[in-house]
Design an enzyme around this catalytic site. Structure first.
Site, PDB file in Angstrom:
ATOM      1  N   ASP A   1       0.801  -1.227   0.000  1.00  0.00           N
ATOM      2  CA  ASP A   1       0.000   0.000   0.000  1.00  0.00           C
ATOM      3  C   ASP A   1       0.834   1.279   0.000  1.00  0.00           C
ATOM      4  O   ASP A   1       0.281   2.376   0.061  1.00  0.00           O
ATOM      5  CB  ASP A   1      -0.912   0.026   1.238  1.00  0.00           C
ATOM      6  CG  ASP A   1      -2.051  -0.955   1.100  1.00  0.00           C
ATOM      7  OD1 ASP A   1      -2.320  -1.399  -0.040  1.00  0.00           O
ATOM      8  OD2 ASP A   1      -2.680  -1.287   2.120  1.00  0.00           O
TER       9      ASP A   1
ATOM     10  N   HIS B   1      27.925   3.601  -9.965  1.00  0.00           N
ATOM     11  CA  HIS B   1      26.623   3.985  -9.403  1.00  0.00           C
ATOM     12  C   HIS B   1      26.311   3.196  -8.122  1.00  0.00           C
ATOM     13  O   HIS B   1      25.204   2.703  -7.937  1.00  0.00           O
ATOM     14  CB  HIS B   1      25.513   3.830 -10.461  1.00  0.00           C
ATOM     15  CG  HIS B   1      25.558   4.917 -11.504  1.00  0.00           C
ATOM     16  ND1 HIS B   1      24.920   4.819 -12.715  1.00  0.00           N
ATOM     17  CD2 HIS B   1      26.168   6.125 -11.511  1.00  0.00           C
ATOM     18  CE1 HIS B   1      25.147   5.926 -13.427  1.00  0.00           C
ATOM     19  NE2 HIS B   1      25.904   6.727 -12.713  1.00  0.00           N
TER      20      HIS B   1
ATOM     21  N   ASP C   1      28.523  11.383  -4.737  1.00  0.00           N
ATOM     22  CA  ASP C   1      27.867  11.929  -5.922  1.00  0.00           C
ATOM     23  C   ASP C   1      26.422  12.141  -5.520  1.00  0.00           C
ATOM     24  O   ASP C   1      25.650  11.170  -5.406  1.00  0.00           O
ATOM     25  CB  ASP C   1      28.003  10.937  -7.085  1.00  0.00           C
ATOM     26  CG  ASP C   1      27.393  11.460  -8.378  1.00  0.00           C
ATOM     27  OD1 ASP C   1      26.638  12.451  -8.348  1.00  0.00           O
ATOM     28  OD2 ASP C   1      27.677  10.851  -9.436  1.00  0.00           O
TER      29      ASP C   1
ATOM     30  N   ASP D   1      23.801  18.144  -9.566  1.00  0.00           N
ATOM     31  CA  ASP D   1      24.520  16.867  -9.684  1.00  0.00           C
ATOM     32  C   ASP D   1      26.000  17.137  -9.421  1.00  0.00           C
ATOM     33  O   ASP D   1      26.713  17.604 -10.304  1.00  0.00           O
ATOM     34  CB  ASP D   1      24.289  16.316 -11.106  1.00  0.00           C
ATOM     35  CG  ASP D   1      24.925  14.946 -11.322  1.00  0.00           C
ATOM     36  OD1 ASP D   1      25.452  14.365 -10.365  1.00  0.00           O
ATOM     37  OD2 ASP D   1      24.888  14.472 -12.473  1.00  0.00           O
TER      38      ASP D   1
ATOM     39  N   HIS E   1      33.735   6.306 -18.583  1.00  0.00           N
ATOM     40  CA  HIS E   1      32.494   7.018 -18.932  1.00  0.00           C
ATOM     41  C   HIS E   1      32.821   8.311 -19.654  1.00  0.00           C
ATOM     42  O   HIS E   1      33.977   8.679 -19.808  1.00  0.00           O
ATOM     43  CB  HIS E   1      31.643   7.259 -17.675  1.00  0.00           C
ATOM     44  CG  HIS E   1      32.336   8.021 -16.575  1.00  0.00           C
ATOM     45  ND1 HIS E   1      32.627   9.368 -16.664  1.00  0.00           N
ATOM     46  CD2 HIS E   1      32.798   7.623 -15.360  1.00  0.00           C
ATOM     47  CE1 HIS E   1      33.222   9.758 -15.547  1.00  0.00           C
ATOM     48  NE2 HIS E   1      33.359   8.713 -14.732  1.00  0.00           N
TER      49      HIS E   1
ATOM     50  N   HIS F   1      26.858  15.104 -19.110  1.00  0.00           N
ATOM     51  CA  HIS F   1      25.533  14.995 -19.730  1.00  0.00           C
ATOM     52  C   HIS F   1      24.824  16.326 -19.567  1.00  0.00           C
ATOM     53  O   HIS F   1      25.213  17.147 -18.723  1.00  0.00           O
ATOM     54  CB  HIS F   1      24.729  13.860 -19.061  1.00  0.00           C
ATOM     55  CG  HIS F   1      24.782  13.895 -17.550  1.00  0.00           C
ATOM     56  ND1 HIS F   1      23.960  14.710 -16.800  1.00  0.00           N
ATOM     57  CD2 HIS F   1      25.593  13.276 -16.650  1.00  0.00           C
ATOM     58  CE1 HIS F   1      24.253  14.552 -15.517  1.00  0.00           C
ATOM     59  NE2 HIS F   1      25.255  13.702 -15.386  1.00  0.00           N
TER      60      HIS F   1
ATOM     61  N   HIS G   1      19.862  13.411 -16.040  1.00  0.00           N
ATOM     62  CA  HIS G   1      20.394  13.200 -17.387  1.00  0.00           C
ATOM     63  C   HIS G   1      19.363  13.845 -18.293  1.00  0.00           C
ATOM     64  O   HIS G   1      18.399  13.209 -18.711  1.00  0.00           O
ATOM     65  CB  HIS G   1      20.570  11.708 -17.690  1.00  0.00           C
ATOM     66  CG  HIS G   1      21.638  11.073 -16.848  1.00  0.00           C
ATOM     67  ND1 HIS G   1      21.869   9.730 -16.812  1.00  0.00           N
ATOM     68  CD2 HIS G   1      22.553  11.612 -16.005  1.00  0.00           C
ATOM     69  CE1 HIS G   1      22.873   9.456 -15.978  1.00  0.00           C
ATOM     70  NE2 HIS G   1      23.291  10.593 -15.475  1.00  0.00           N
TER      71      HIS G   1
ATOM     72  N   GLU H   1      32.470  15.876 -15.429  1.00  0.00           N
ATOM     73  CA  GLU H   1      32.717  14.899 -14.362  1.00  0.00           C
ATOM     74  C   GLU H   1      33.691  13.793 -14.750  1.00  0.00           C
ATOM     75  O   GLU H   1      33.324  12.624 -14.779  1.00  0.00           O
ATOM     76  CB  GLU H   1      31.390  14.289 -13.897  1.00  0.00           C
ATOM     77  CG  GLU H   1      30.484  13.770 -15.026  1.00  0.00           C
ATOM     78  CD  GLU H   1      29.220  13.116 -14.483  1.00  0.00           C
ATOM     79  OE1 GLU H   1      29.344  12.235 -13.619  1.00  0.00           O
ATOM     80  OE2 GLU H   1      28.124  13.470 -14.931  1.00  0.00           O
TER      81      GLU H   1
ATOM     82  N   TYR I   1      39.180   5.330 -11.985  1.00  0.00           N
ATOM     83  CA  TYR I   1      38.772   4.247 -11.079  1.00  0.00           C
ATOM     84  C   TYR I   1      39.718   3.080 -11.303  1.00  0.00           C
ATOM     85  O   TYR I   1      39.737   2.499 -12.386  1.00  0.00           O
ATOM     86  CB  TYR I   1      37.320   3.836 -11.376  1.00  0.00           C
ATOM     87  CG  TYR I   1      36.410   5.022 -11.581  1.00  0.00           C
ATOM     88  CD1 TYR I   1      35.755   5.620 -10.502  1.00  0.00           C
ATOM     89  CD2 TYR I   1      36.235   5.577 -12.851  1.00  0.00           C
ATOM     90  CE1 TYR I   1      34.953   6.740 -10.696  1.00  0.00           C
ATOM     91  CE2 TYR I   1      35.433   6.692 -13.048  1.00  0.00           C
ATOM     92  CZ  TYR I   1      34.798   7.266 -11.977  1.00  0.00           C
ATOM     93  OH  TYR I   1      34.008   8.376 -12.171  1.00  0.00           O
TER      94      TYR I   1
ATOM     95  N   ARG J   1      36.162  10.813  -8.632  1.00  0.00           N
ATOM     96  CA  ARG J   1      35.397  11.569  -9.633  1.00  0.00           C
ATOM     97  C   ARG J   1      35.197  12.966  -9.067  1.00  0.00           C
ATOM     98  O   ARG J   1      35.027  13.119  -7.850  1.00  0.00           O
ATOM     99  CB  ARG J   1      34.054  10.893  -9.930  1.00  0.00           C
ATOM    100  CG  ARG J   1      33.214  11.662 -10.950  1.00  0.00           C
ATOM    101  CD  ARG J   1      32.064  10.841 -11.555  1.00  0.00           C
ATOM    102  NE  ARG J   1      31.049  10.417 -10.625  1.00  0.00           N
ATOM    103  CZ  ARG J   1      30.860   9.171 -10.207  1.00  0.00           C
ATOM    104  NH1 ARG J   1      31.642   8.209 -10.642  1.00  0.00           N
ATOM    105  NH2 ARG J   1      29.889   8.886  -9.349  1.00  0.00           N
TER     106      ARG J   1
ATOM    107  N   GLU K   1      32.845  16.346 -10.051  1.00  0.00           N
ATOM    108  CA  GLU K   1      31.745  16.729 -10.952  1.00  0.00           C
ATOM    109  C   GLU K   1      31.177  18.084 -10.583  1.00  0.00           C
ATOM    110  O   GLU K   1      30.829  18.325  -9.425  1.00  0.00           O
ATOM    111  CB  GLU K   1      30.624  15.673 -10.866  1.00  0.00           C
ATOM    112  CG  GLU K   1      29.381  16.042 -11.649  1.00  0.00           C
ATOM    113  CD  GLU K   1      28.332  14.939 -11.687  1.00  0.00           C
ATOM    114  OE1 GLU K   1      28.244  14.155 -10.713  1.00  0.00           O
ATOM    115  OE2 GLU K   1      27.599  14.882 -12.692  1.00  0.00           O
TER     116      GLU K   1
HETATM  117  N1  GLY Z   1      24.710  11.198 -10.653  1.00  0.00           N
HETATM  118  C1  GLY Z   1      24.683  10.533 -11.886  1.00  0.00           C
HETATM  119  C2  GLY Z   1      25.630  11.109 -12.810  1.00  0.00           C
HETATM  120  O1  GLY Z   1      26.557  11.773 -12.395  1.00  0.00           O
HETATM  121  O2  GLY Z   1      25.477  11.007 -13.998  1.00  0.00           O
HETATM  122 MN    MN Z   2      26.666  12.753 -10.509  1.00  0.00          MN
HETATM  123 MN    MN Z   3      26.365  13.535 -13.609  1.00  0.00          MN
END
Ligand code: GLY
Ligand code: MN
Ligand code: MN
Length: 442
Positions: free
Chosen positions: A43, A247, A264, A275, A354, A358, A365, A388, A392, A410, A412
């Site tokens: 519920d 992630h 992050d 972000d 990566h 974005h 995103h 970012e 790693y 990282r 960002e």
């Molecule tokens: N927090 C997800 C990214 O940095 O794309």
């Molecule tokens: Mn991020």
């Molecule tokens: Mn990001």
């Protein structure tokens, strides 16, 4: 003390609808459903979050709604279908605007109960040549739309004209959303400031022995007490080897002296995301190897941010970051060989797998094309992107010396493209080694 949270004005919502309608093909209609409520377990629902396109055009945050735009319609161009007011439901679940409220408070020219949509919407579609609709997002709604079109088709012999063409609403609307106006930048700046404050707080309270979730709790506390109702995405608090999981969201590990912790996390404010990622030592002091990797990521980020300006294309900041990181990894002995060959063969992907970032906006995103006719899109003022880069080094990577293994970094930031270059919206969190160590020891 009342909070001053910037919002989008009614005038701005109207301007957005008018801009979209001015771009539409003649004799067409937009149909856009709201988000639906989603069950978490039995519920208990997830907190409702309106669909970004829907909110962008209406400011209306209720589920079970459908937005319709009919340019040139005599009785009004903006129509909302929504839940009727219901005393019992409102006592249990909360306030509803109802069709009257949709007109009065959200400037709908016409509004109808959602329960009547099957009777009314075919009449609005009939005679329109084109339907702007994003097919494939919601199967049930796709079928409903087809049902309305078929209802019109069945009336052809009685003189009804069904639409001849379906157009993807995303093309027009998402290109519009990609370019942020001053009011949106204002909210995004505020969101980034709240998140920056939260990241600083996390650095300040962090100490060996704490659990990752305690830092997550501090972030959420800072977000929500500033008026954010949710994080823009699940917060990542990865310490030690967990920093190498891009992630990672479990956030359950106990942090030790000697670990780095990668956070992050960003709040959502008025449906706009921030972000931010920072990586810092749990003890407050970087080790020699951590510092070397950290400085390399920071240099790559600075070089990439410098490439964020009108006249450069989307991928240039990424290409710059790849060059800096590859050169740095060679200097540190983590990669061996000729720089150009390593880049061509994408050897850096062992550590930097990566892209540079974005688009950022109502969705973390965010929407908007990265390529146009097969070519990287040019950066233009009003776009907002993240920058970012990261490195790693997998804890079980036997191709590198032991001392490097398990280091994940990282960094960002959220960057607005301006007429002359860029503006870093998330500028208020320190990121140099010295600044971080100073804040953590204060
Ligand atoms: N927090 C997800 C990214 O940095 O794309
Ligand atoms: Mn991020
Ligand atoms: Mn990001």
């Amino acid at each position: 003390m009342p909070k001053t949270i910037p919002t989008i004005s009614k005038k701005e919502f109207l301007r957005r609808r008018e801009q979209l309608m001015s771009q539409m093909e003649p004799n067409s209609i937009v149909i856009l459903p709201s988000s639906t409520e989603k069950i978490r377990n039995r519920d208990a629902d997830y907190r409702f979050r309106q669909d970004s396109d829907f909110f962008y055009l209406s400011g209306f945050a209720e589920p079970e709604s459908v937005l319709v735009l009919v340019p040139g319609r005599e009785h009004g161009e903006f129509i909302l279908f929504c839940r009727e007011r219901d005393r019992a439901r409102e006592i249990w679940d909360g306030y509803r605007s109802g069709p009257d409220g949709a007109c009065k408070d959200f400037q709908a020219d016409d509004a109808f109960p959602i329960a009547d949509i099957d009777d009314i919407l075919p009449g609005l579609i009939e005679g329109r040549e084109r339907v702007y609709y994003s097919m494939g997002r919601d199967q049930q709604f796709d079928q409903q739309v087809m049902g309305w079109v078929n209802a019109i088709r069945s009336q052809v012999r009685a003189g009804a004209t069904p639409p001849g063409e379906f157009l993807n609403l995303d093309h027009l609307l998402h290109d519009q959303r990609l370019f942020k106006r001053a009011s949106e930048v204002h909210i995004m700046k505020k969101a980034a400031q709240i998140s920056a404050d939260a990241h600083c707080a996390a650095m300040q309270i962090c100490e060996p022995g704490m659990y990752e979730y305690e830092l997550e709790a501090e972030l959420m506390h800072r977000f929500m007490r500033a008026g954010s109702r949710a994080a823009a995405y699940n917060s990542i608090v990865g310490s030690g080897d967990n920093a190498c999981i891009l992630h990672y969201v479990e956030n359950t590990r106990q942090m030790k002296s000697g670990d780095l912790v990668l956070i992050d996390a960003g709040c959502e404010l008025e449906h706009y995301a921030s972000d931010i990622t920072r990586t810092f030592p749990v003890s407050g002091k970087f080790s020699k190897e951590q510092k070397a990797i950290y400085q390399l990521v920071l240099d790559a980020q600075a070089a990439a941010i410098d490439a964020v300006k009108p006249g450069n294309h989307w991928n240039e900041p990424h290409e710059v970051s790849v060059k800096v990181i590859t050169e740095g990894l060679v200097k540190l002995g983590l990669l061996k060989g000729d720089i150009d060959t390593l880049i061509e063969e994408e050897k850096y992907k062992q550590f930097y797998m990566h892209k540079i970032g974005h688009w950022l906006g109502m969705d973390v995103h965010d929407v908007g094309d990265y390529k146009i006719e097969g070519q990287w899109r040019m950066l233009e003022p009003g776009m907002v992107m993240t920058v970012e880069p990261g490195i790693y080094i997998a804890p079980d990577d036997e191709t590198v010396a032991k001392k490097w293994r398990g280091i994940g970094v990282r960094i960002e930031d959220d960057v607005l493209i301006t007429k002359t270059g860029y503006d870093i919206l998330s500028i208020d969190v320190p990121k140099s080694v010295d600044e971080i160590e100073a804040l953590m020891s204060a």
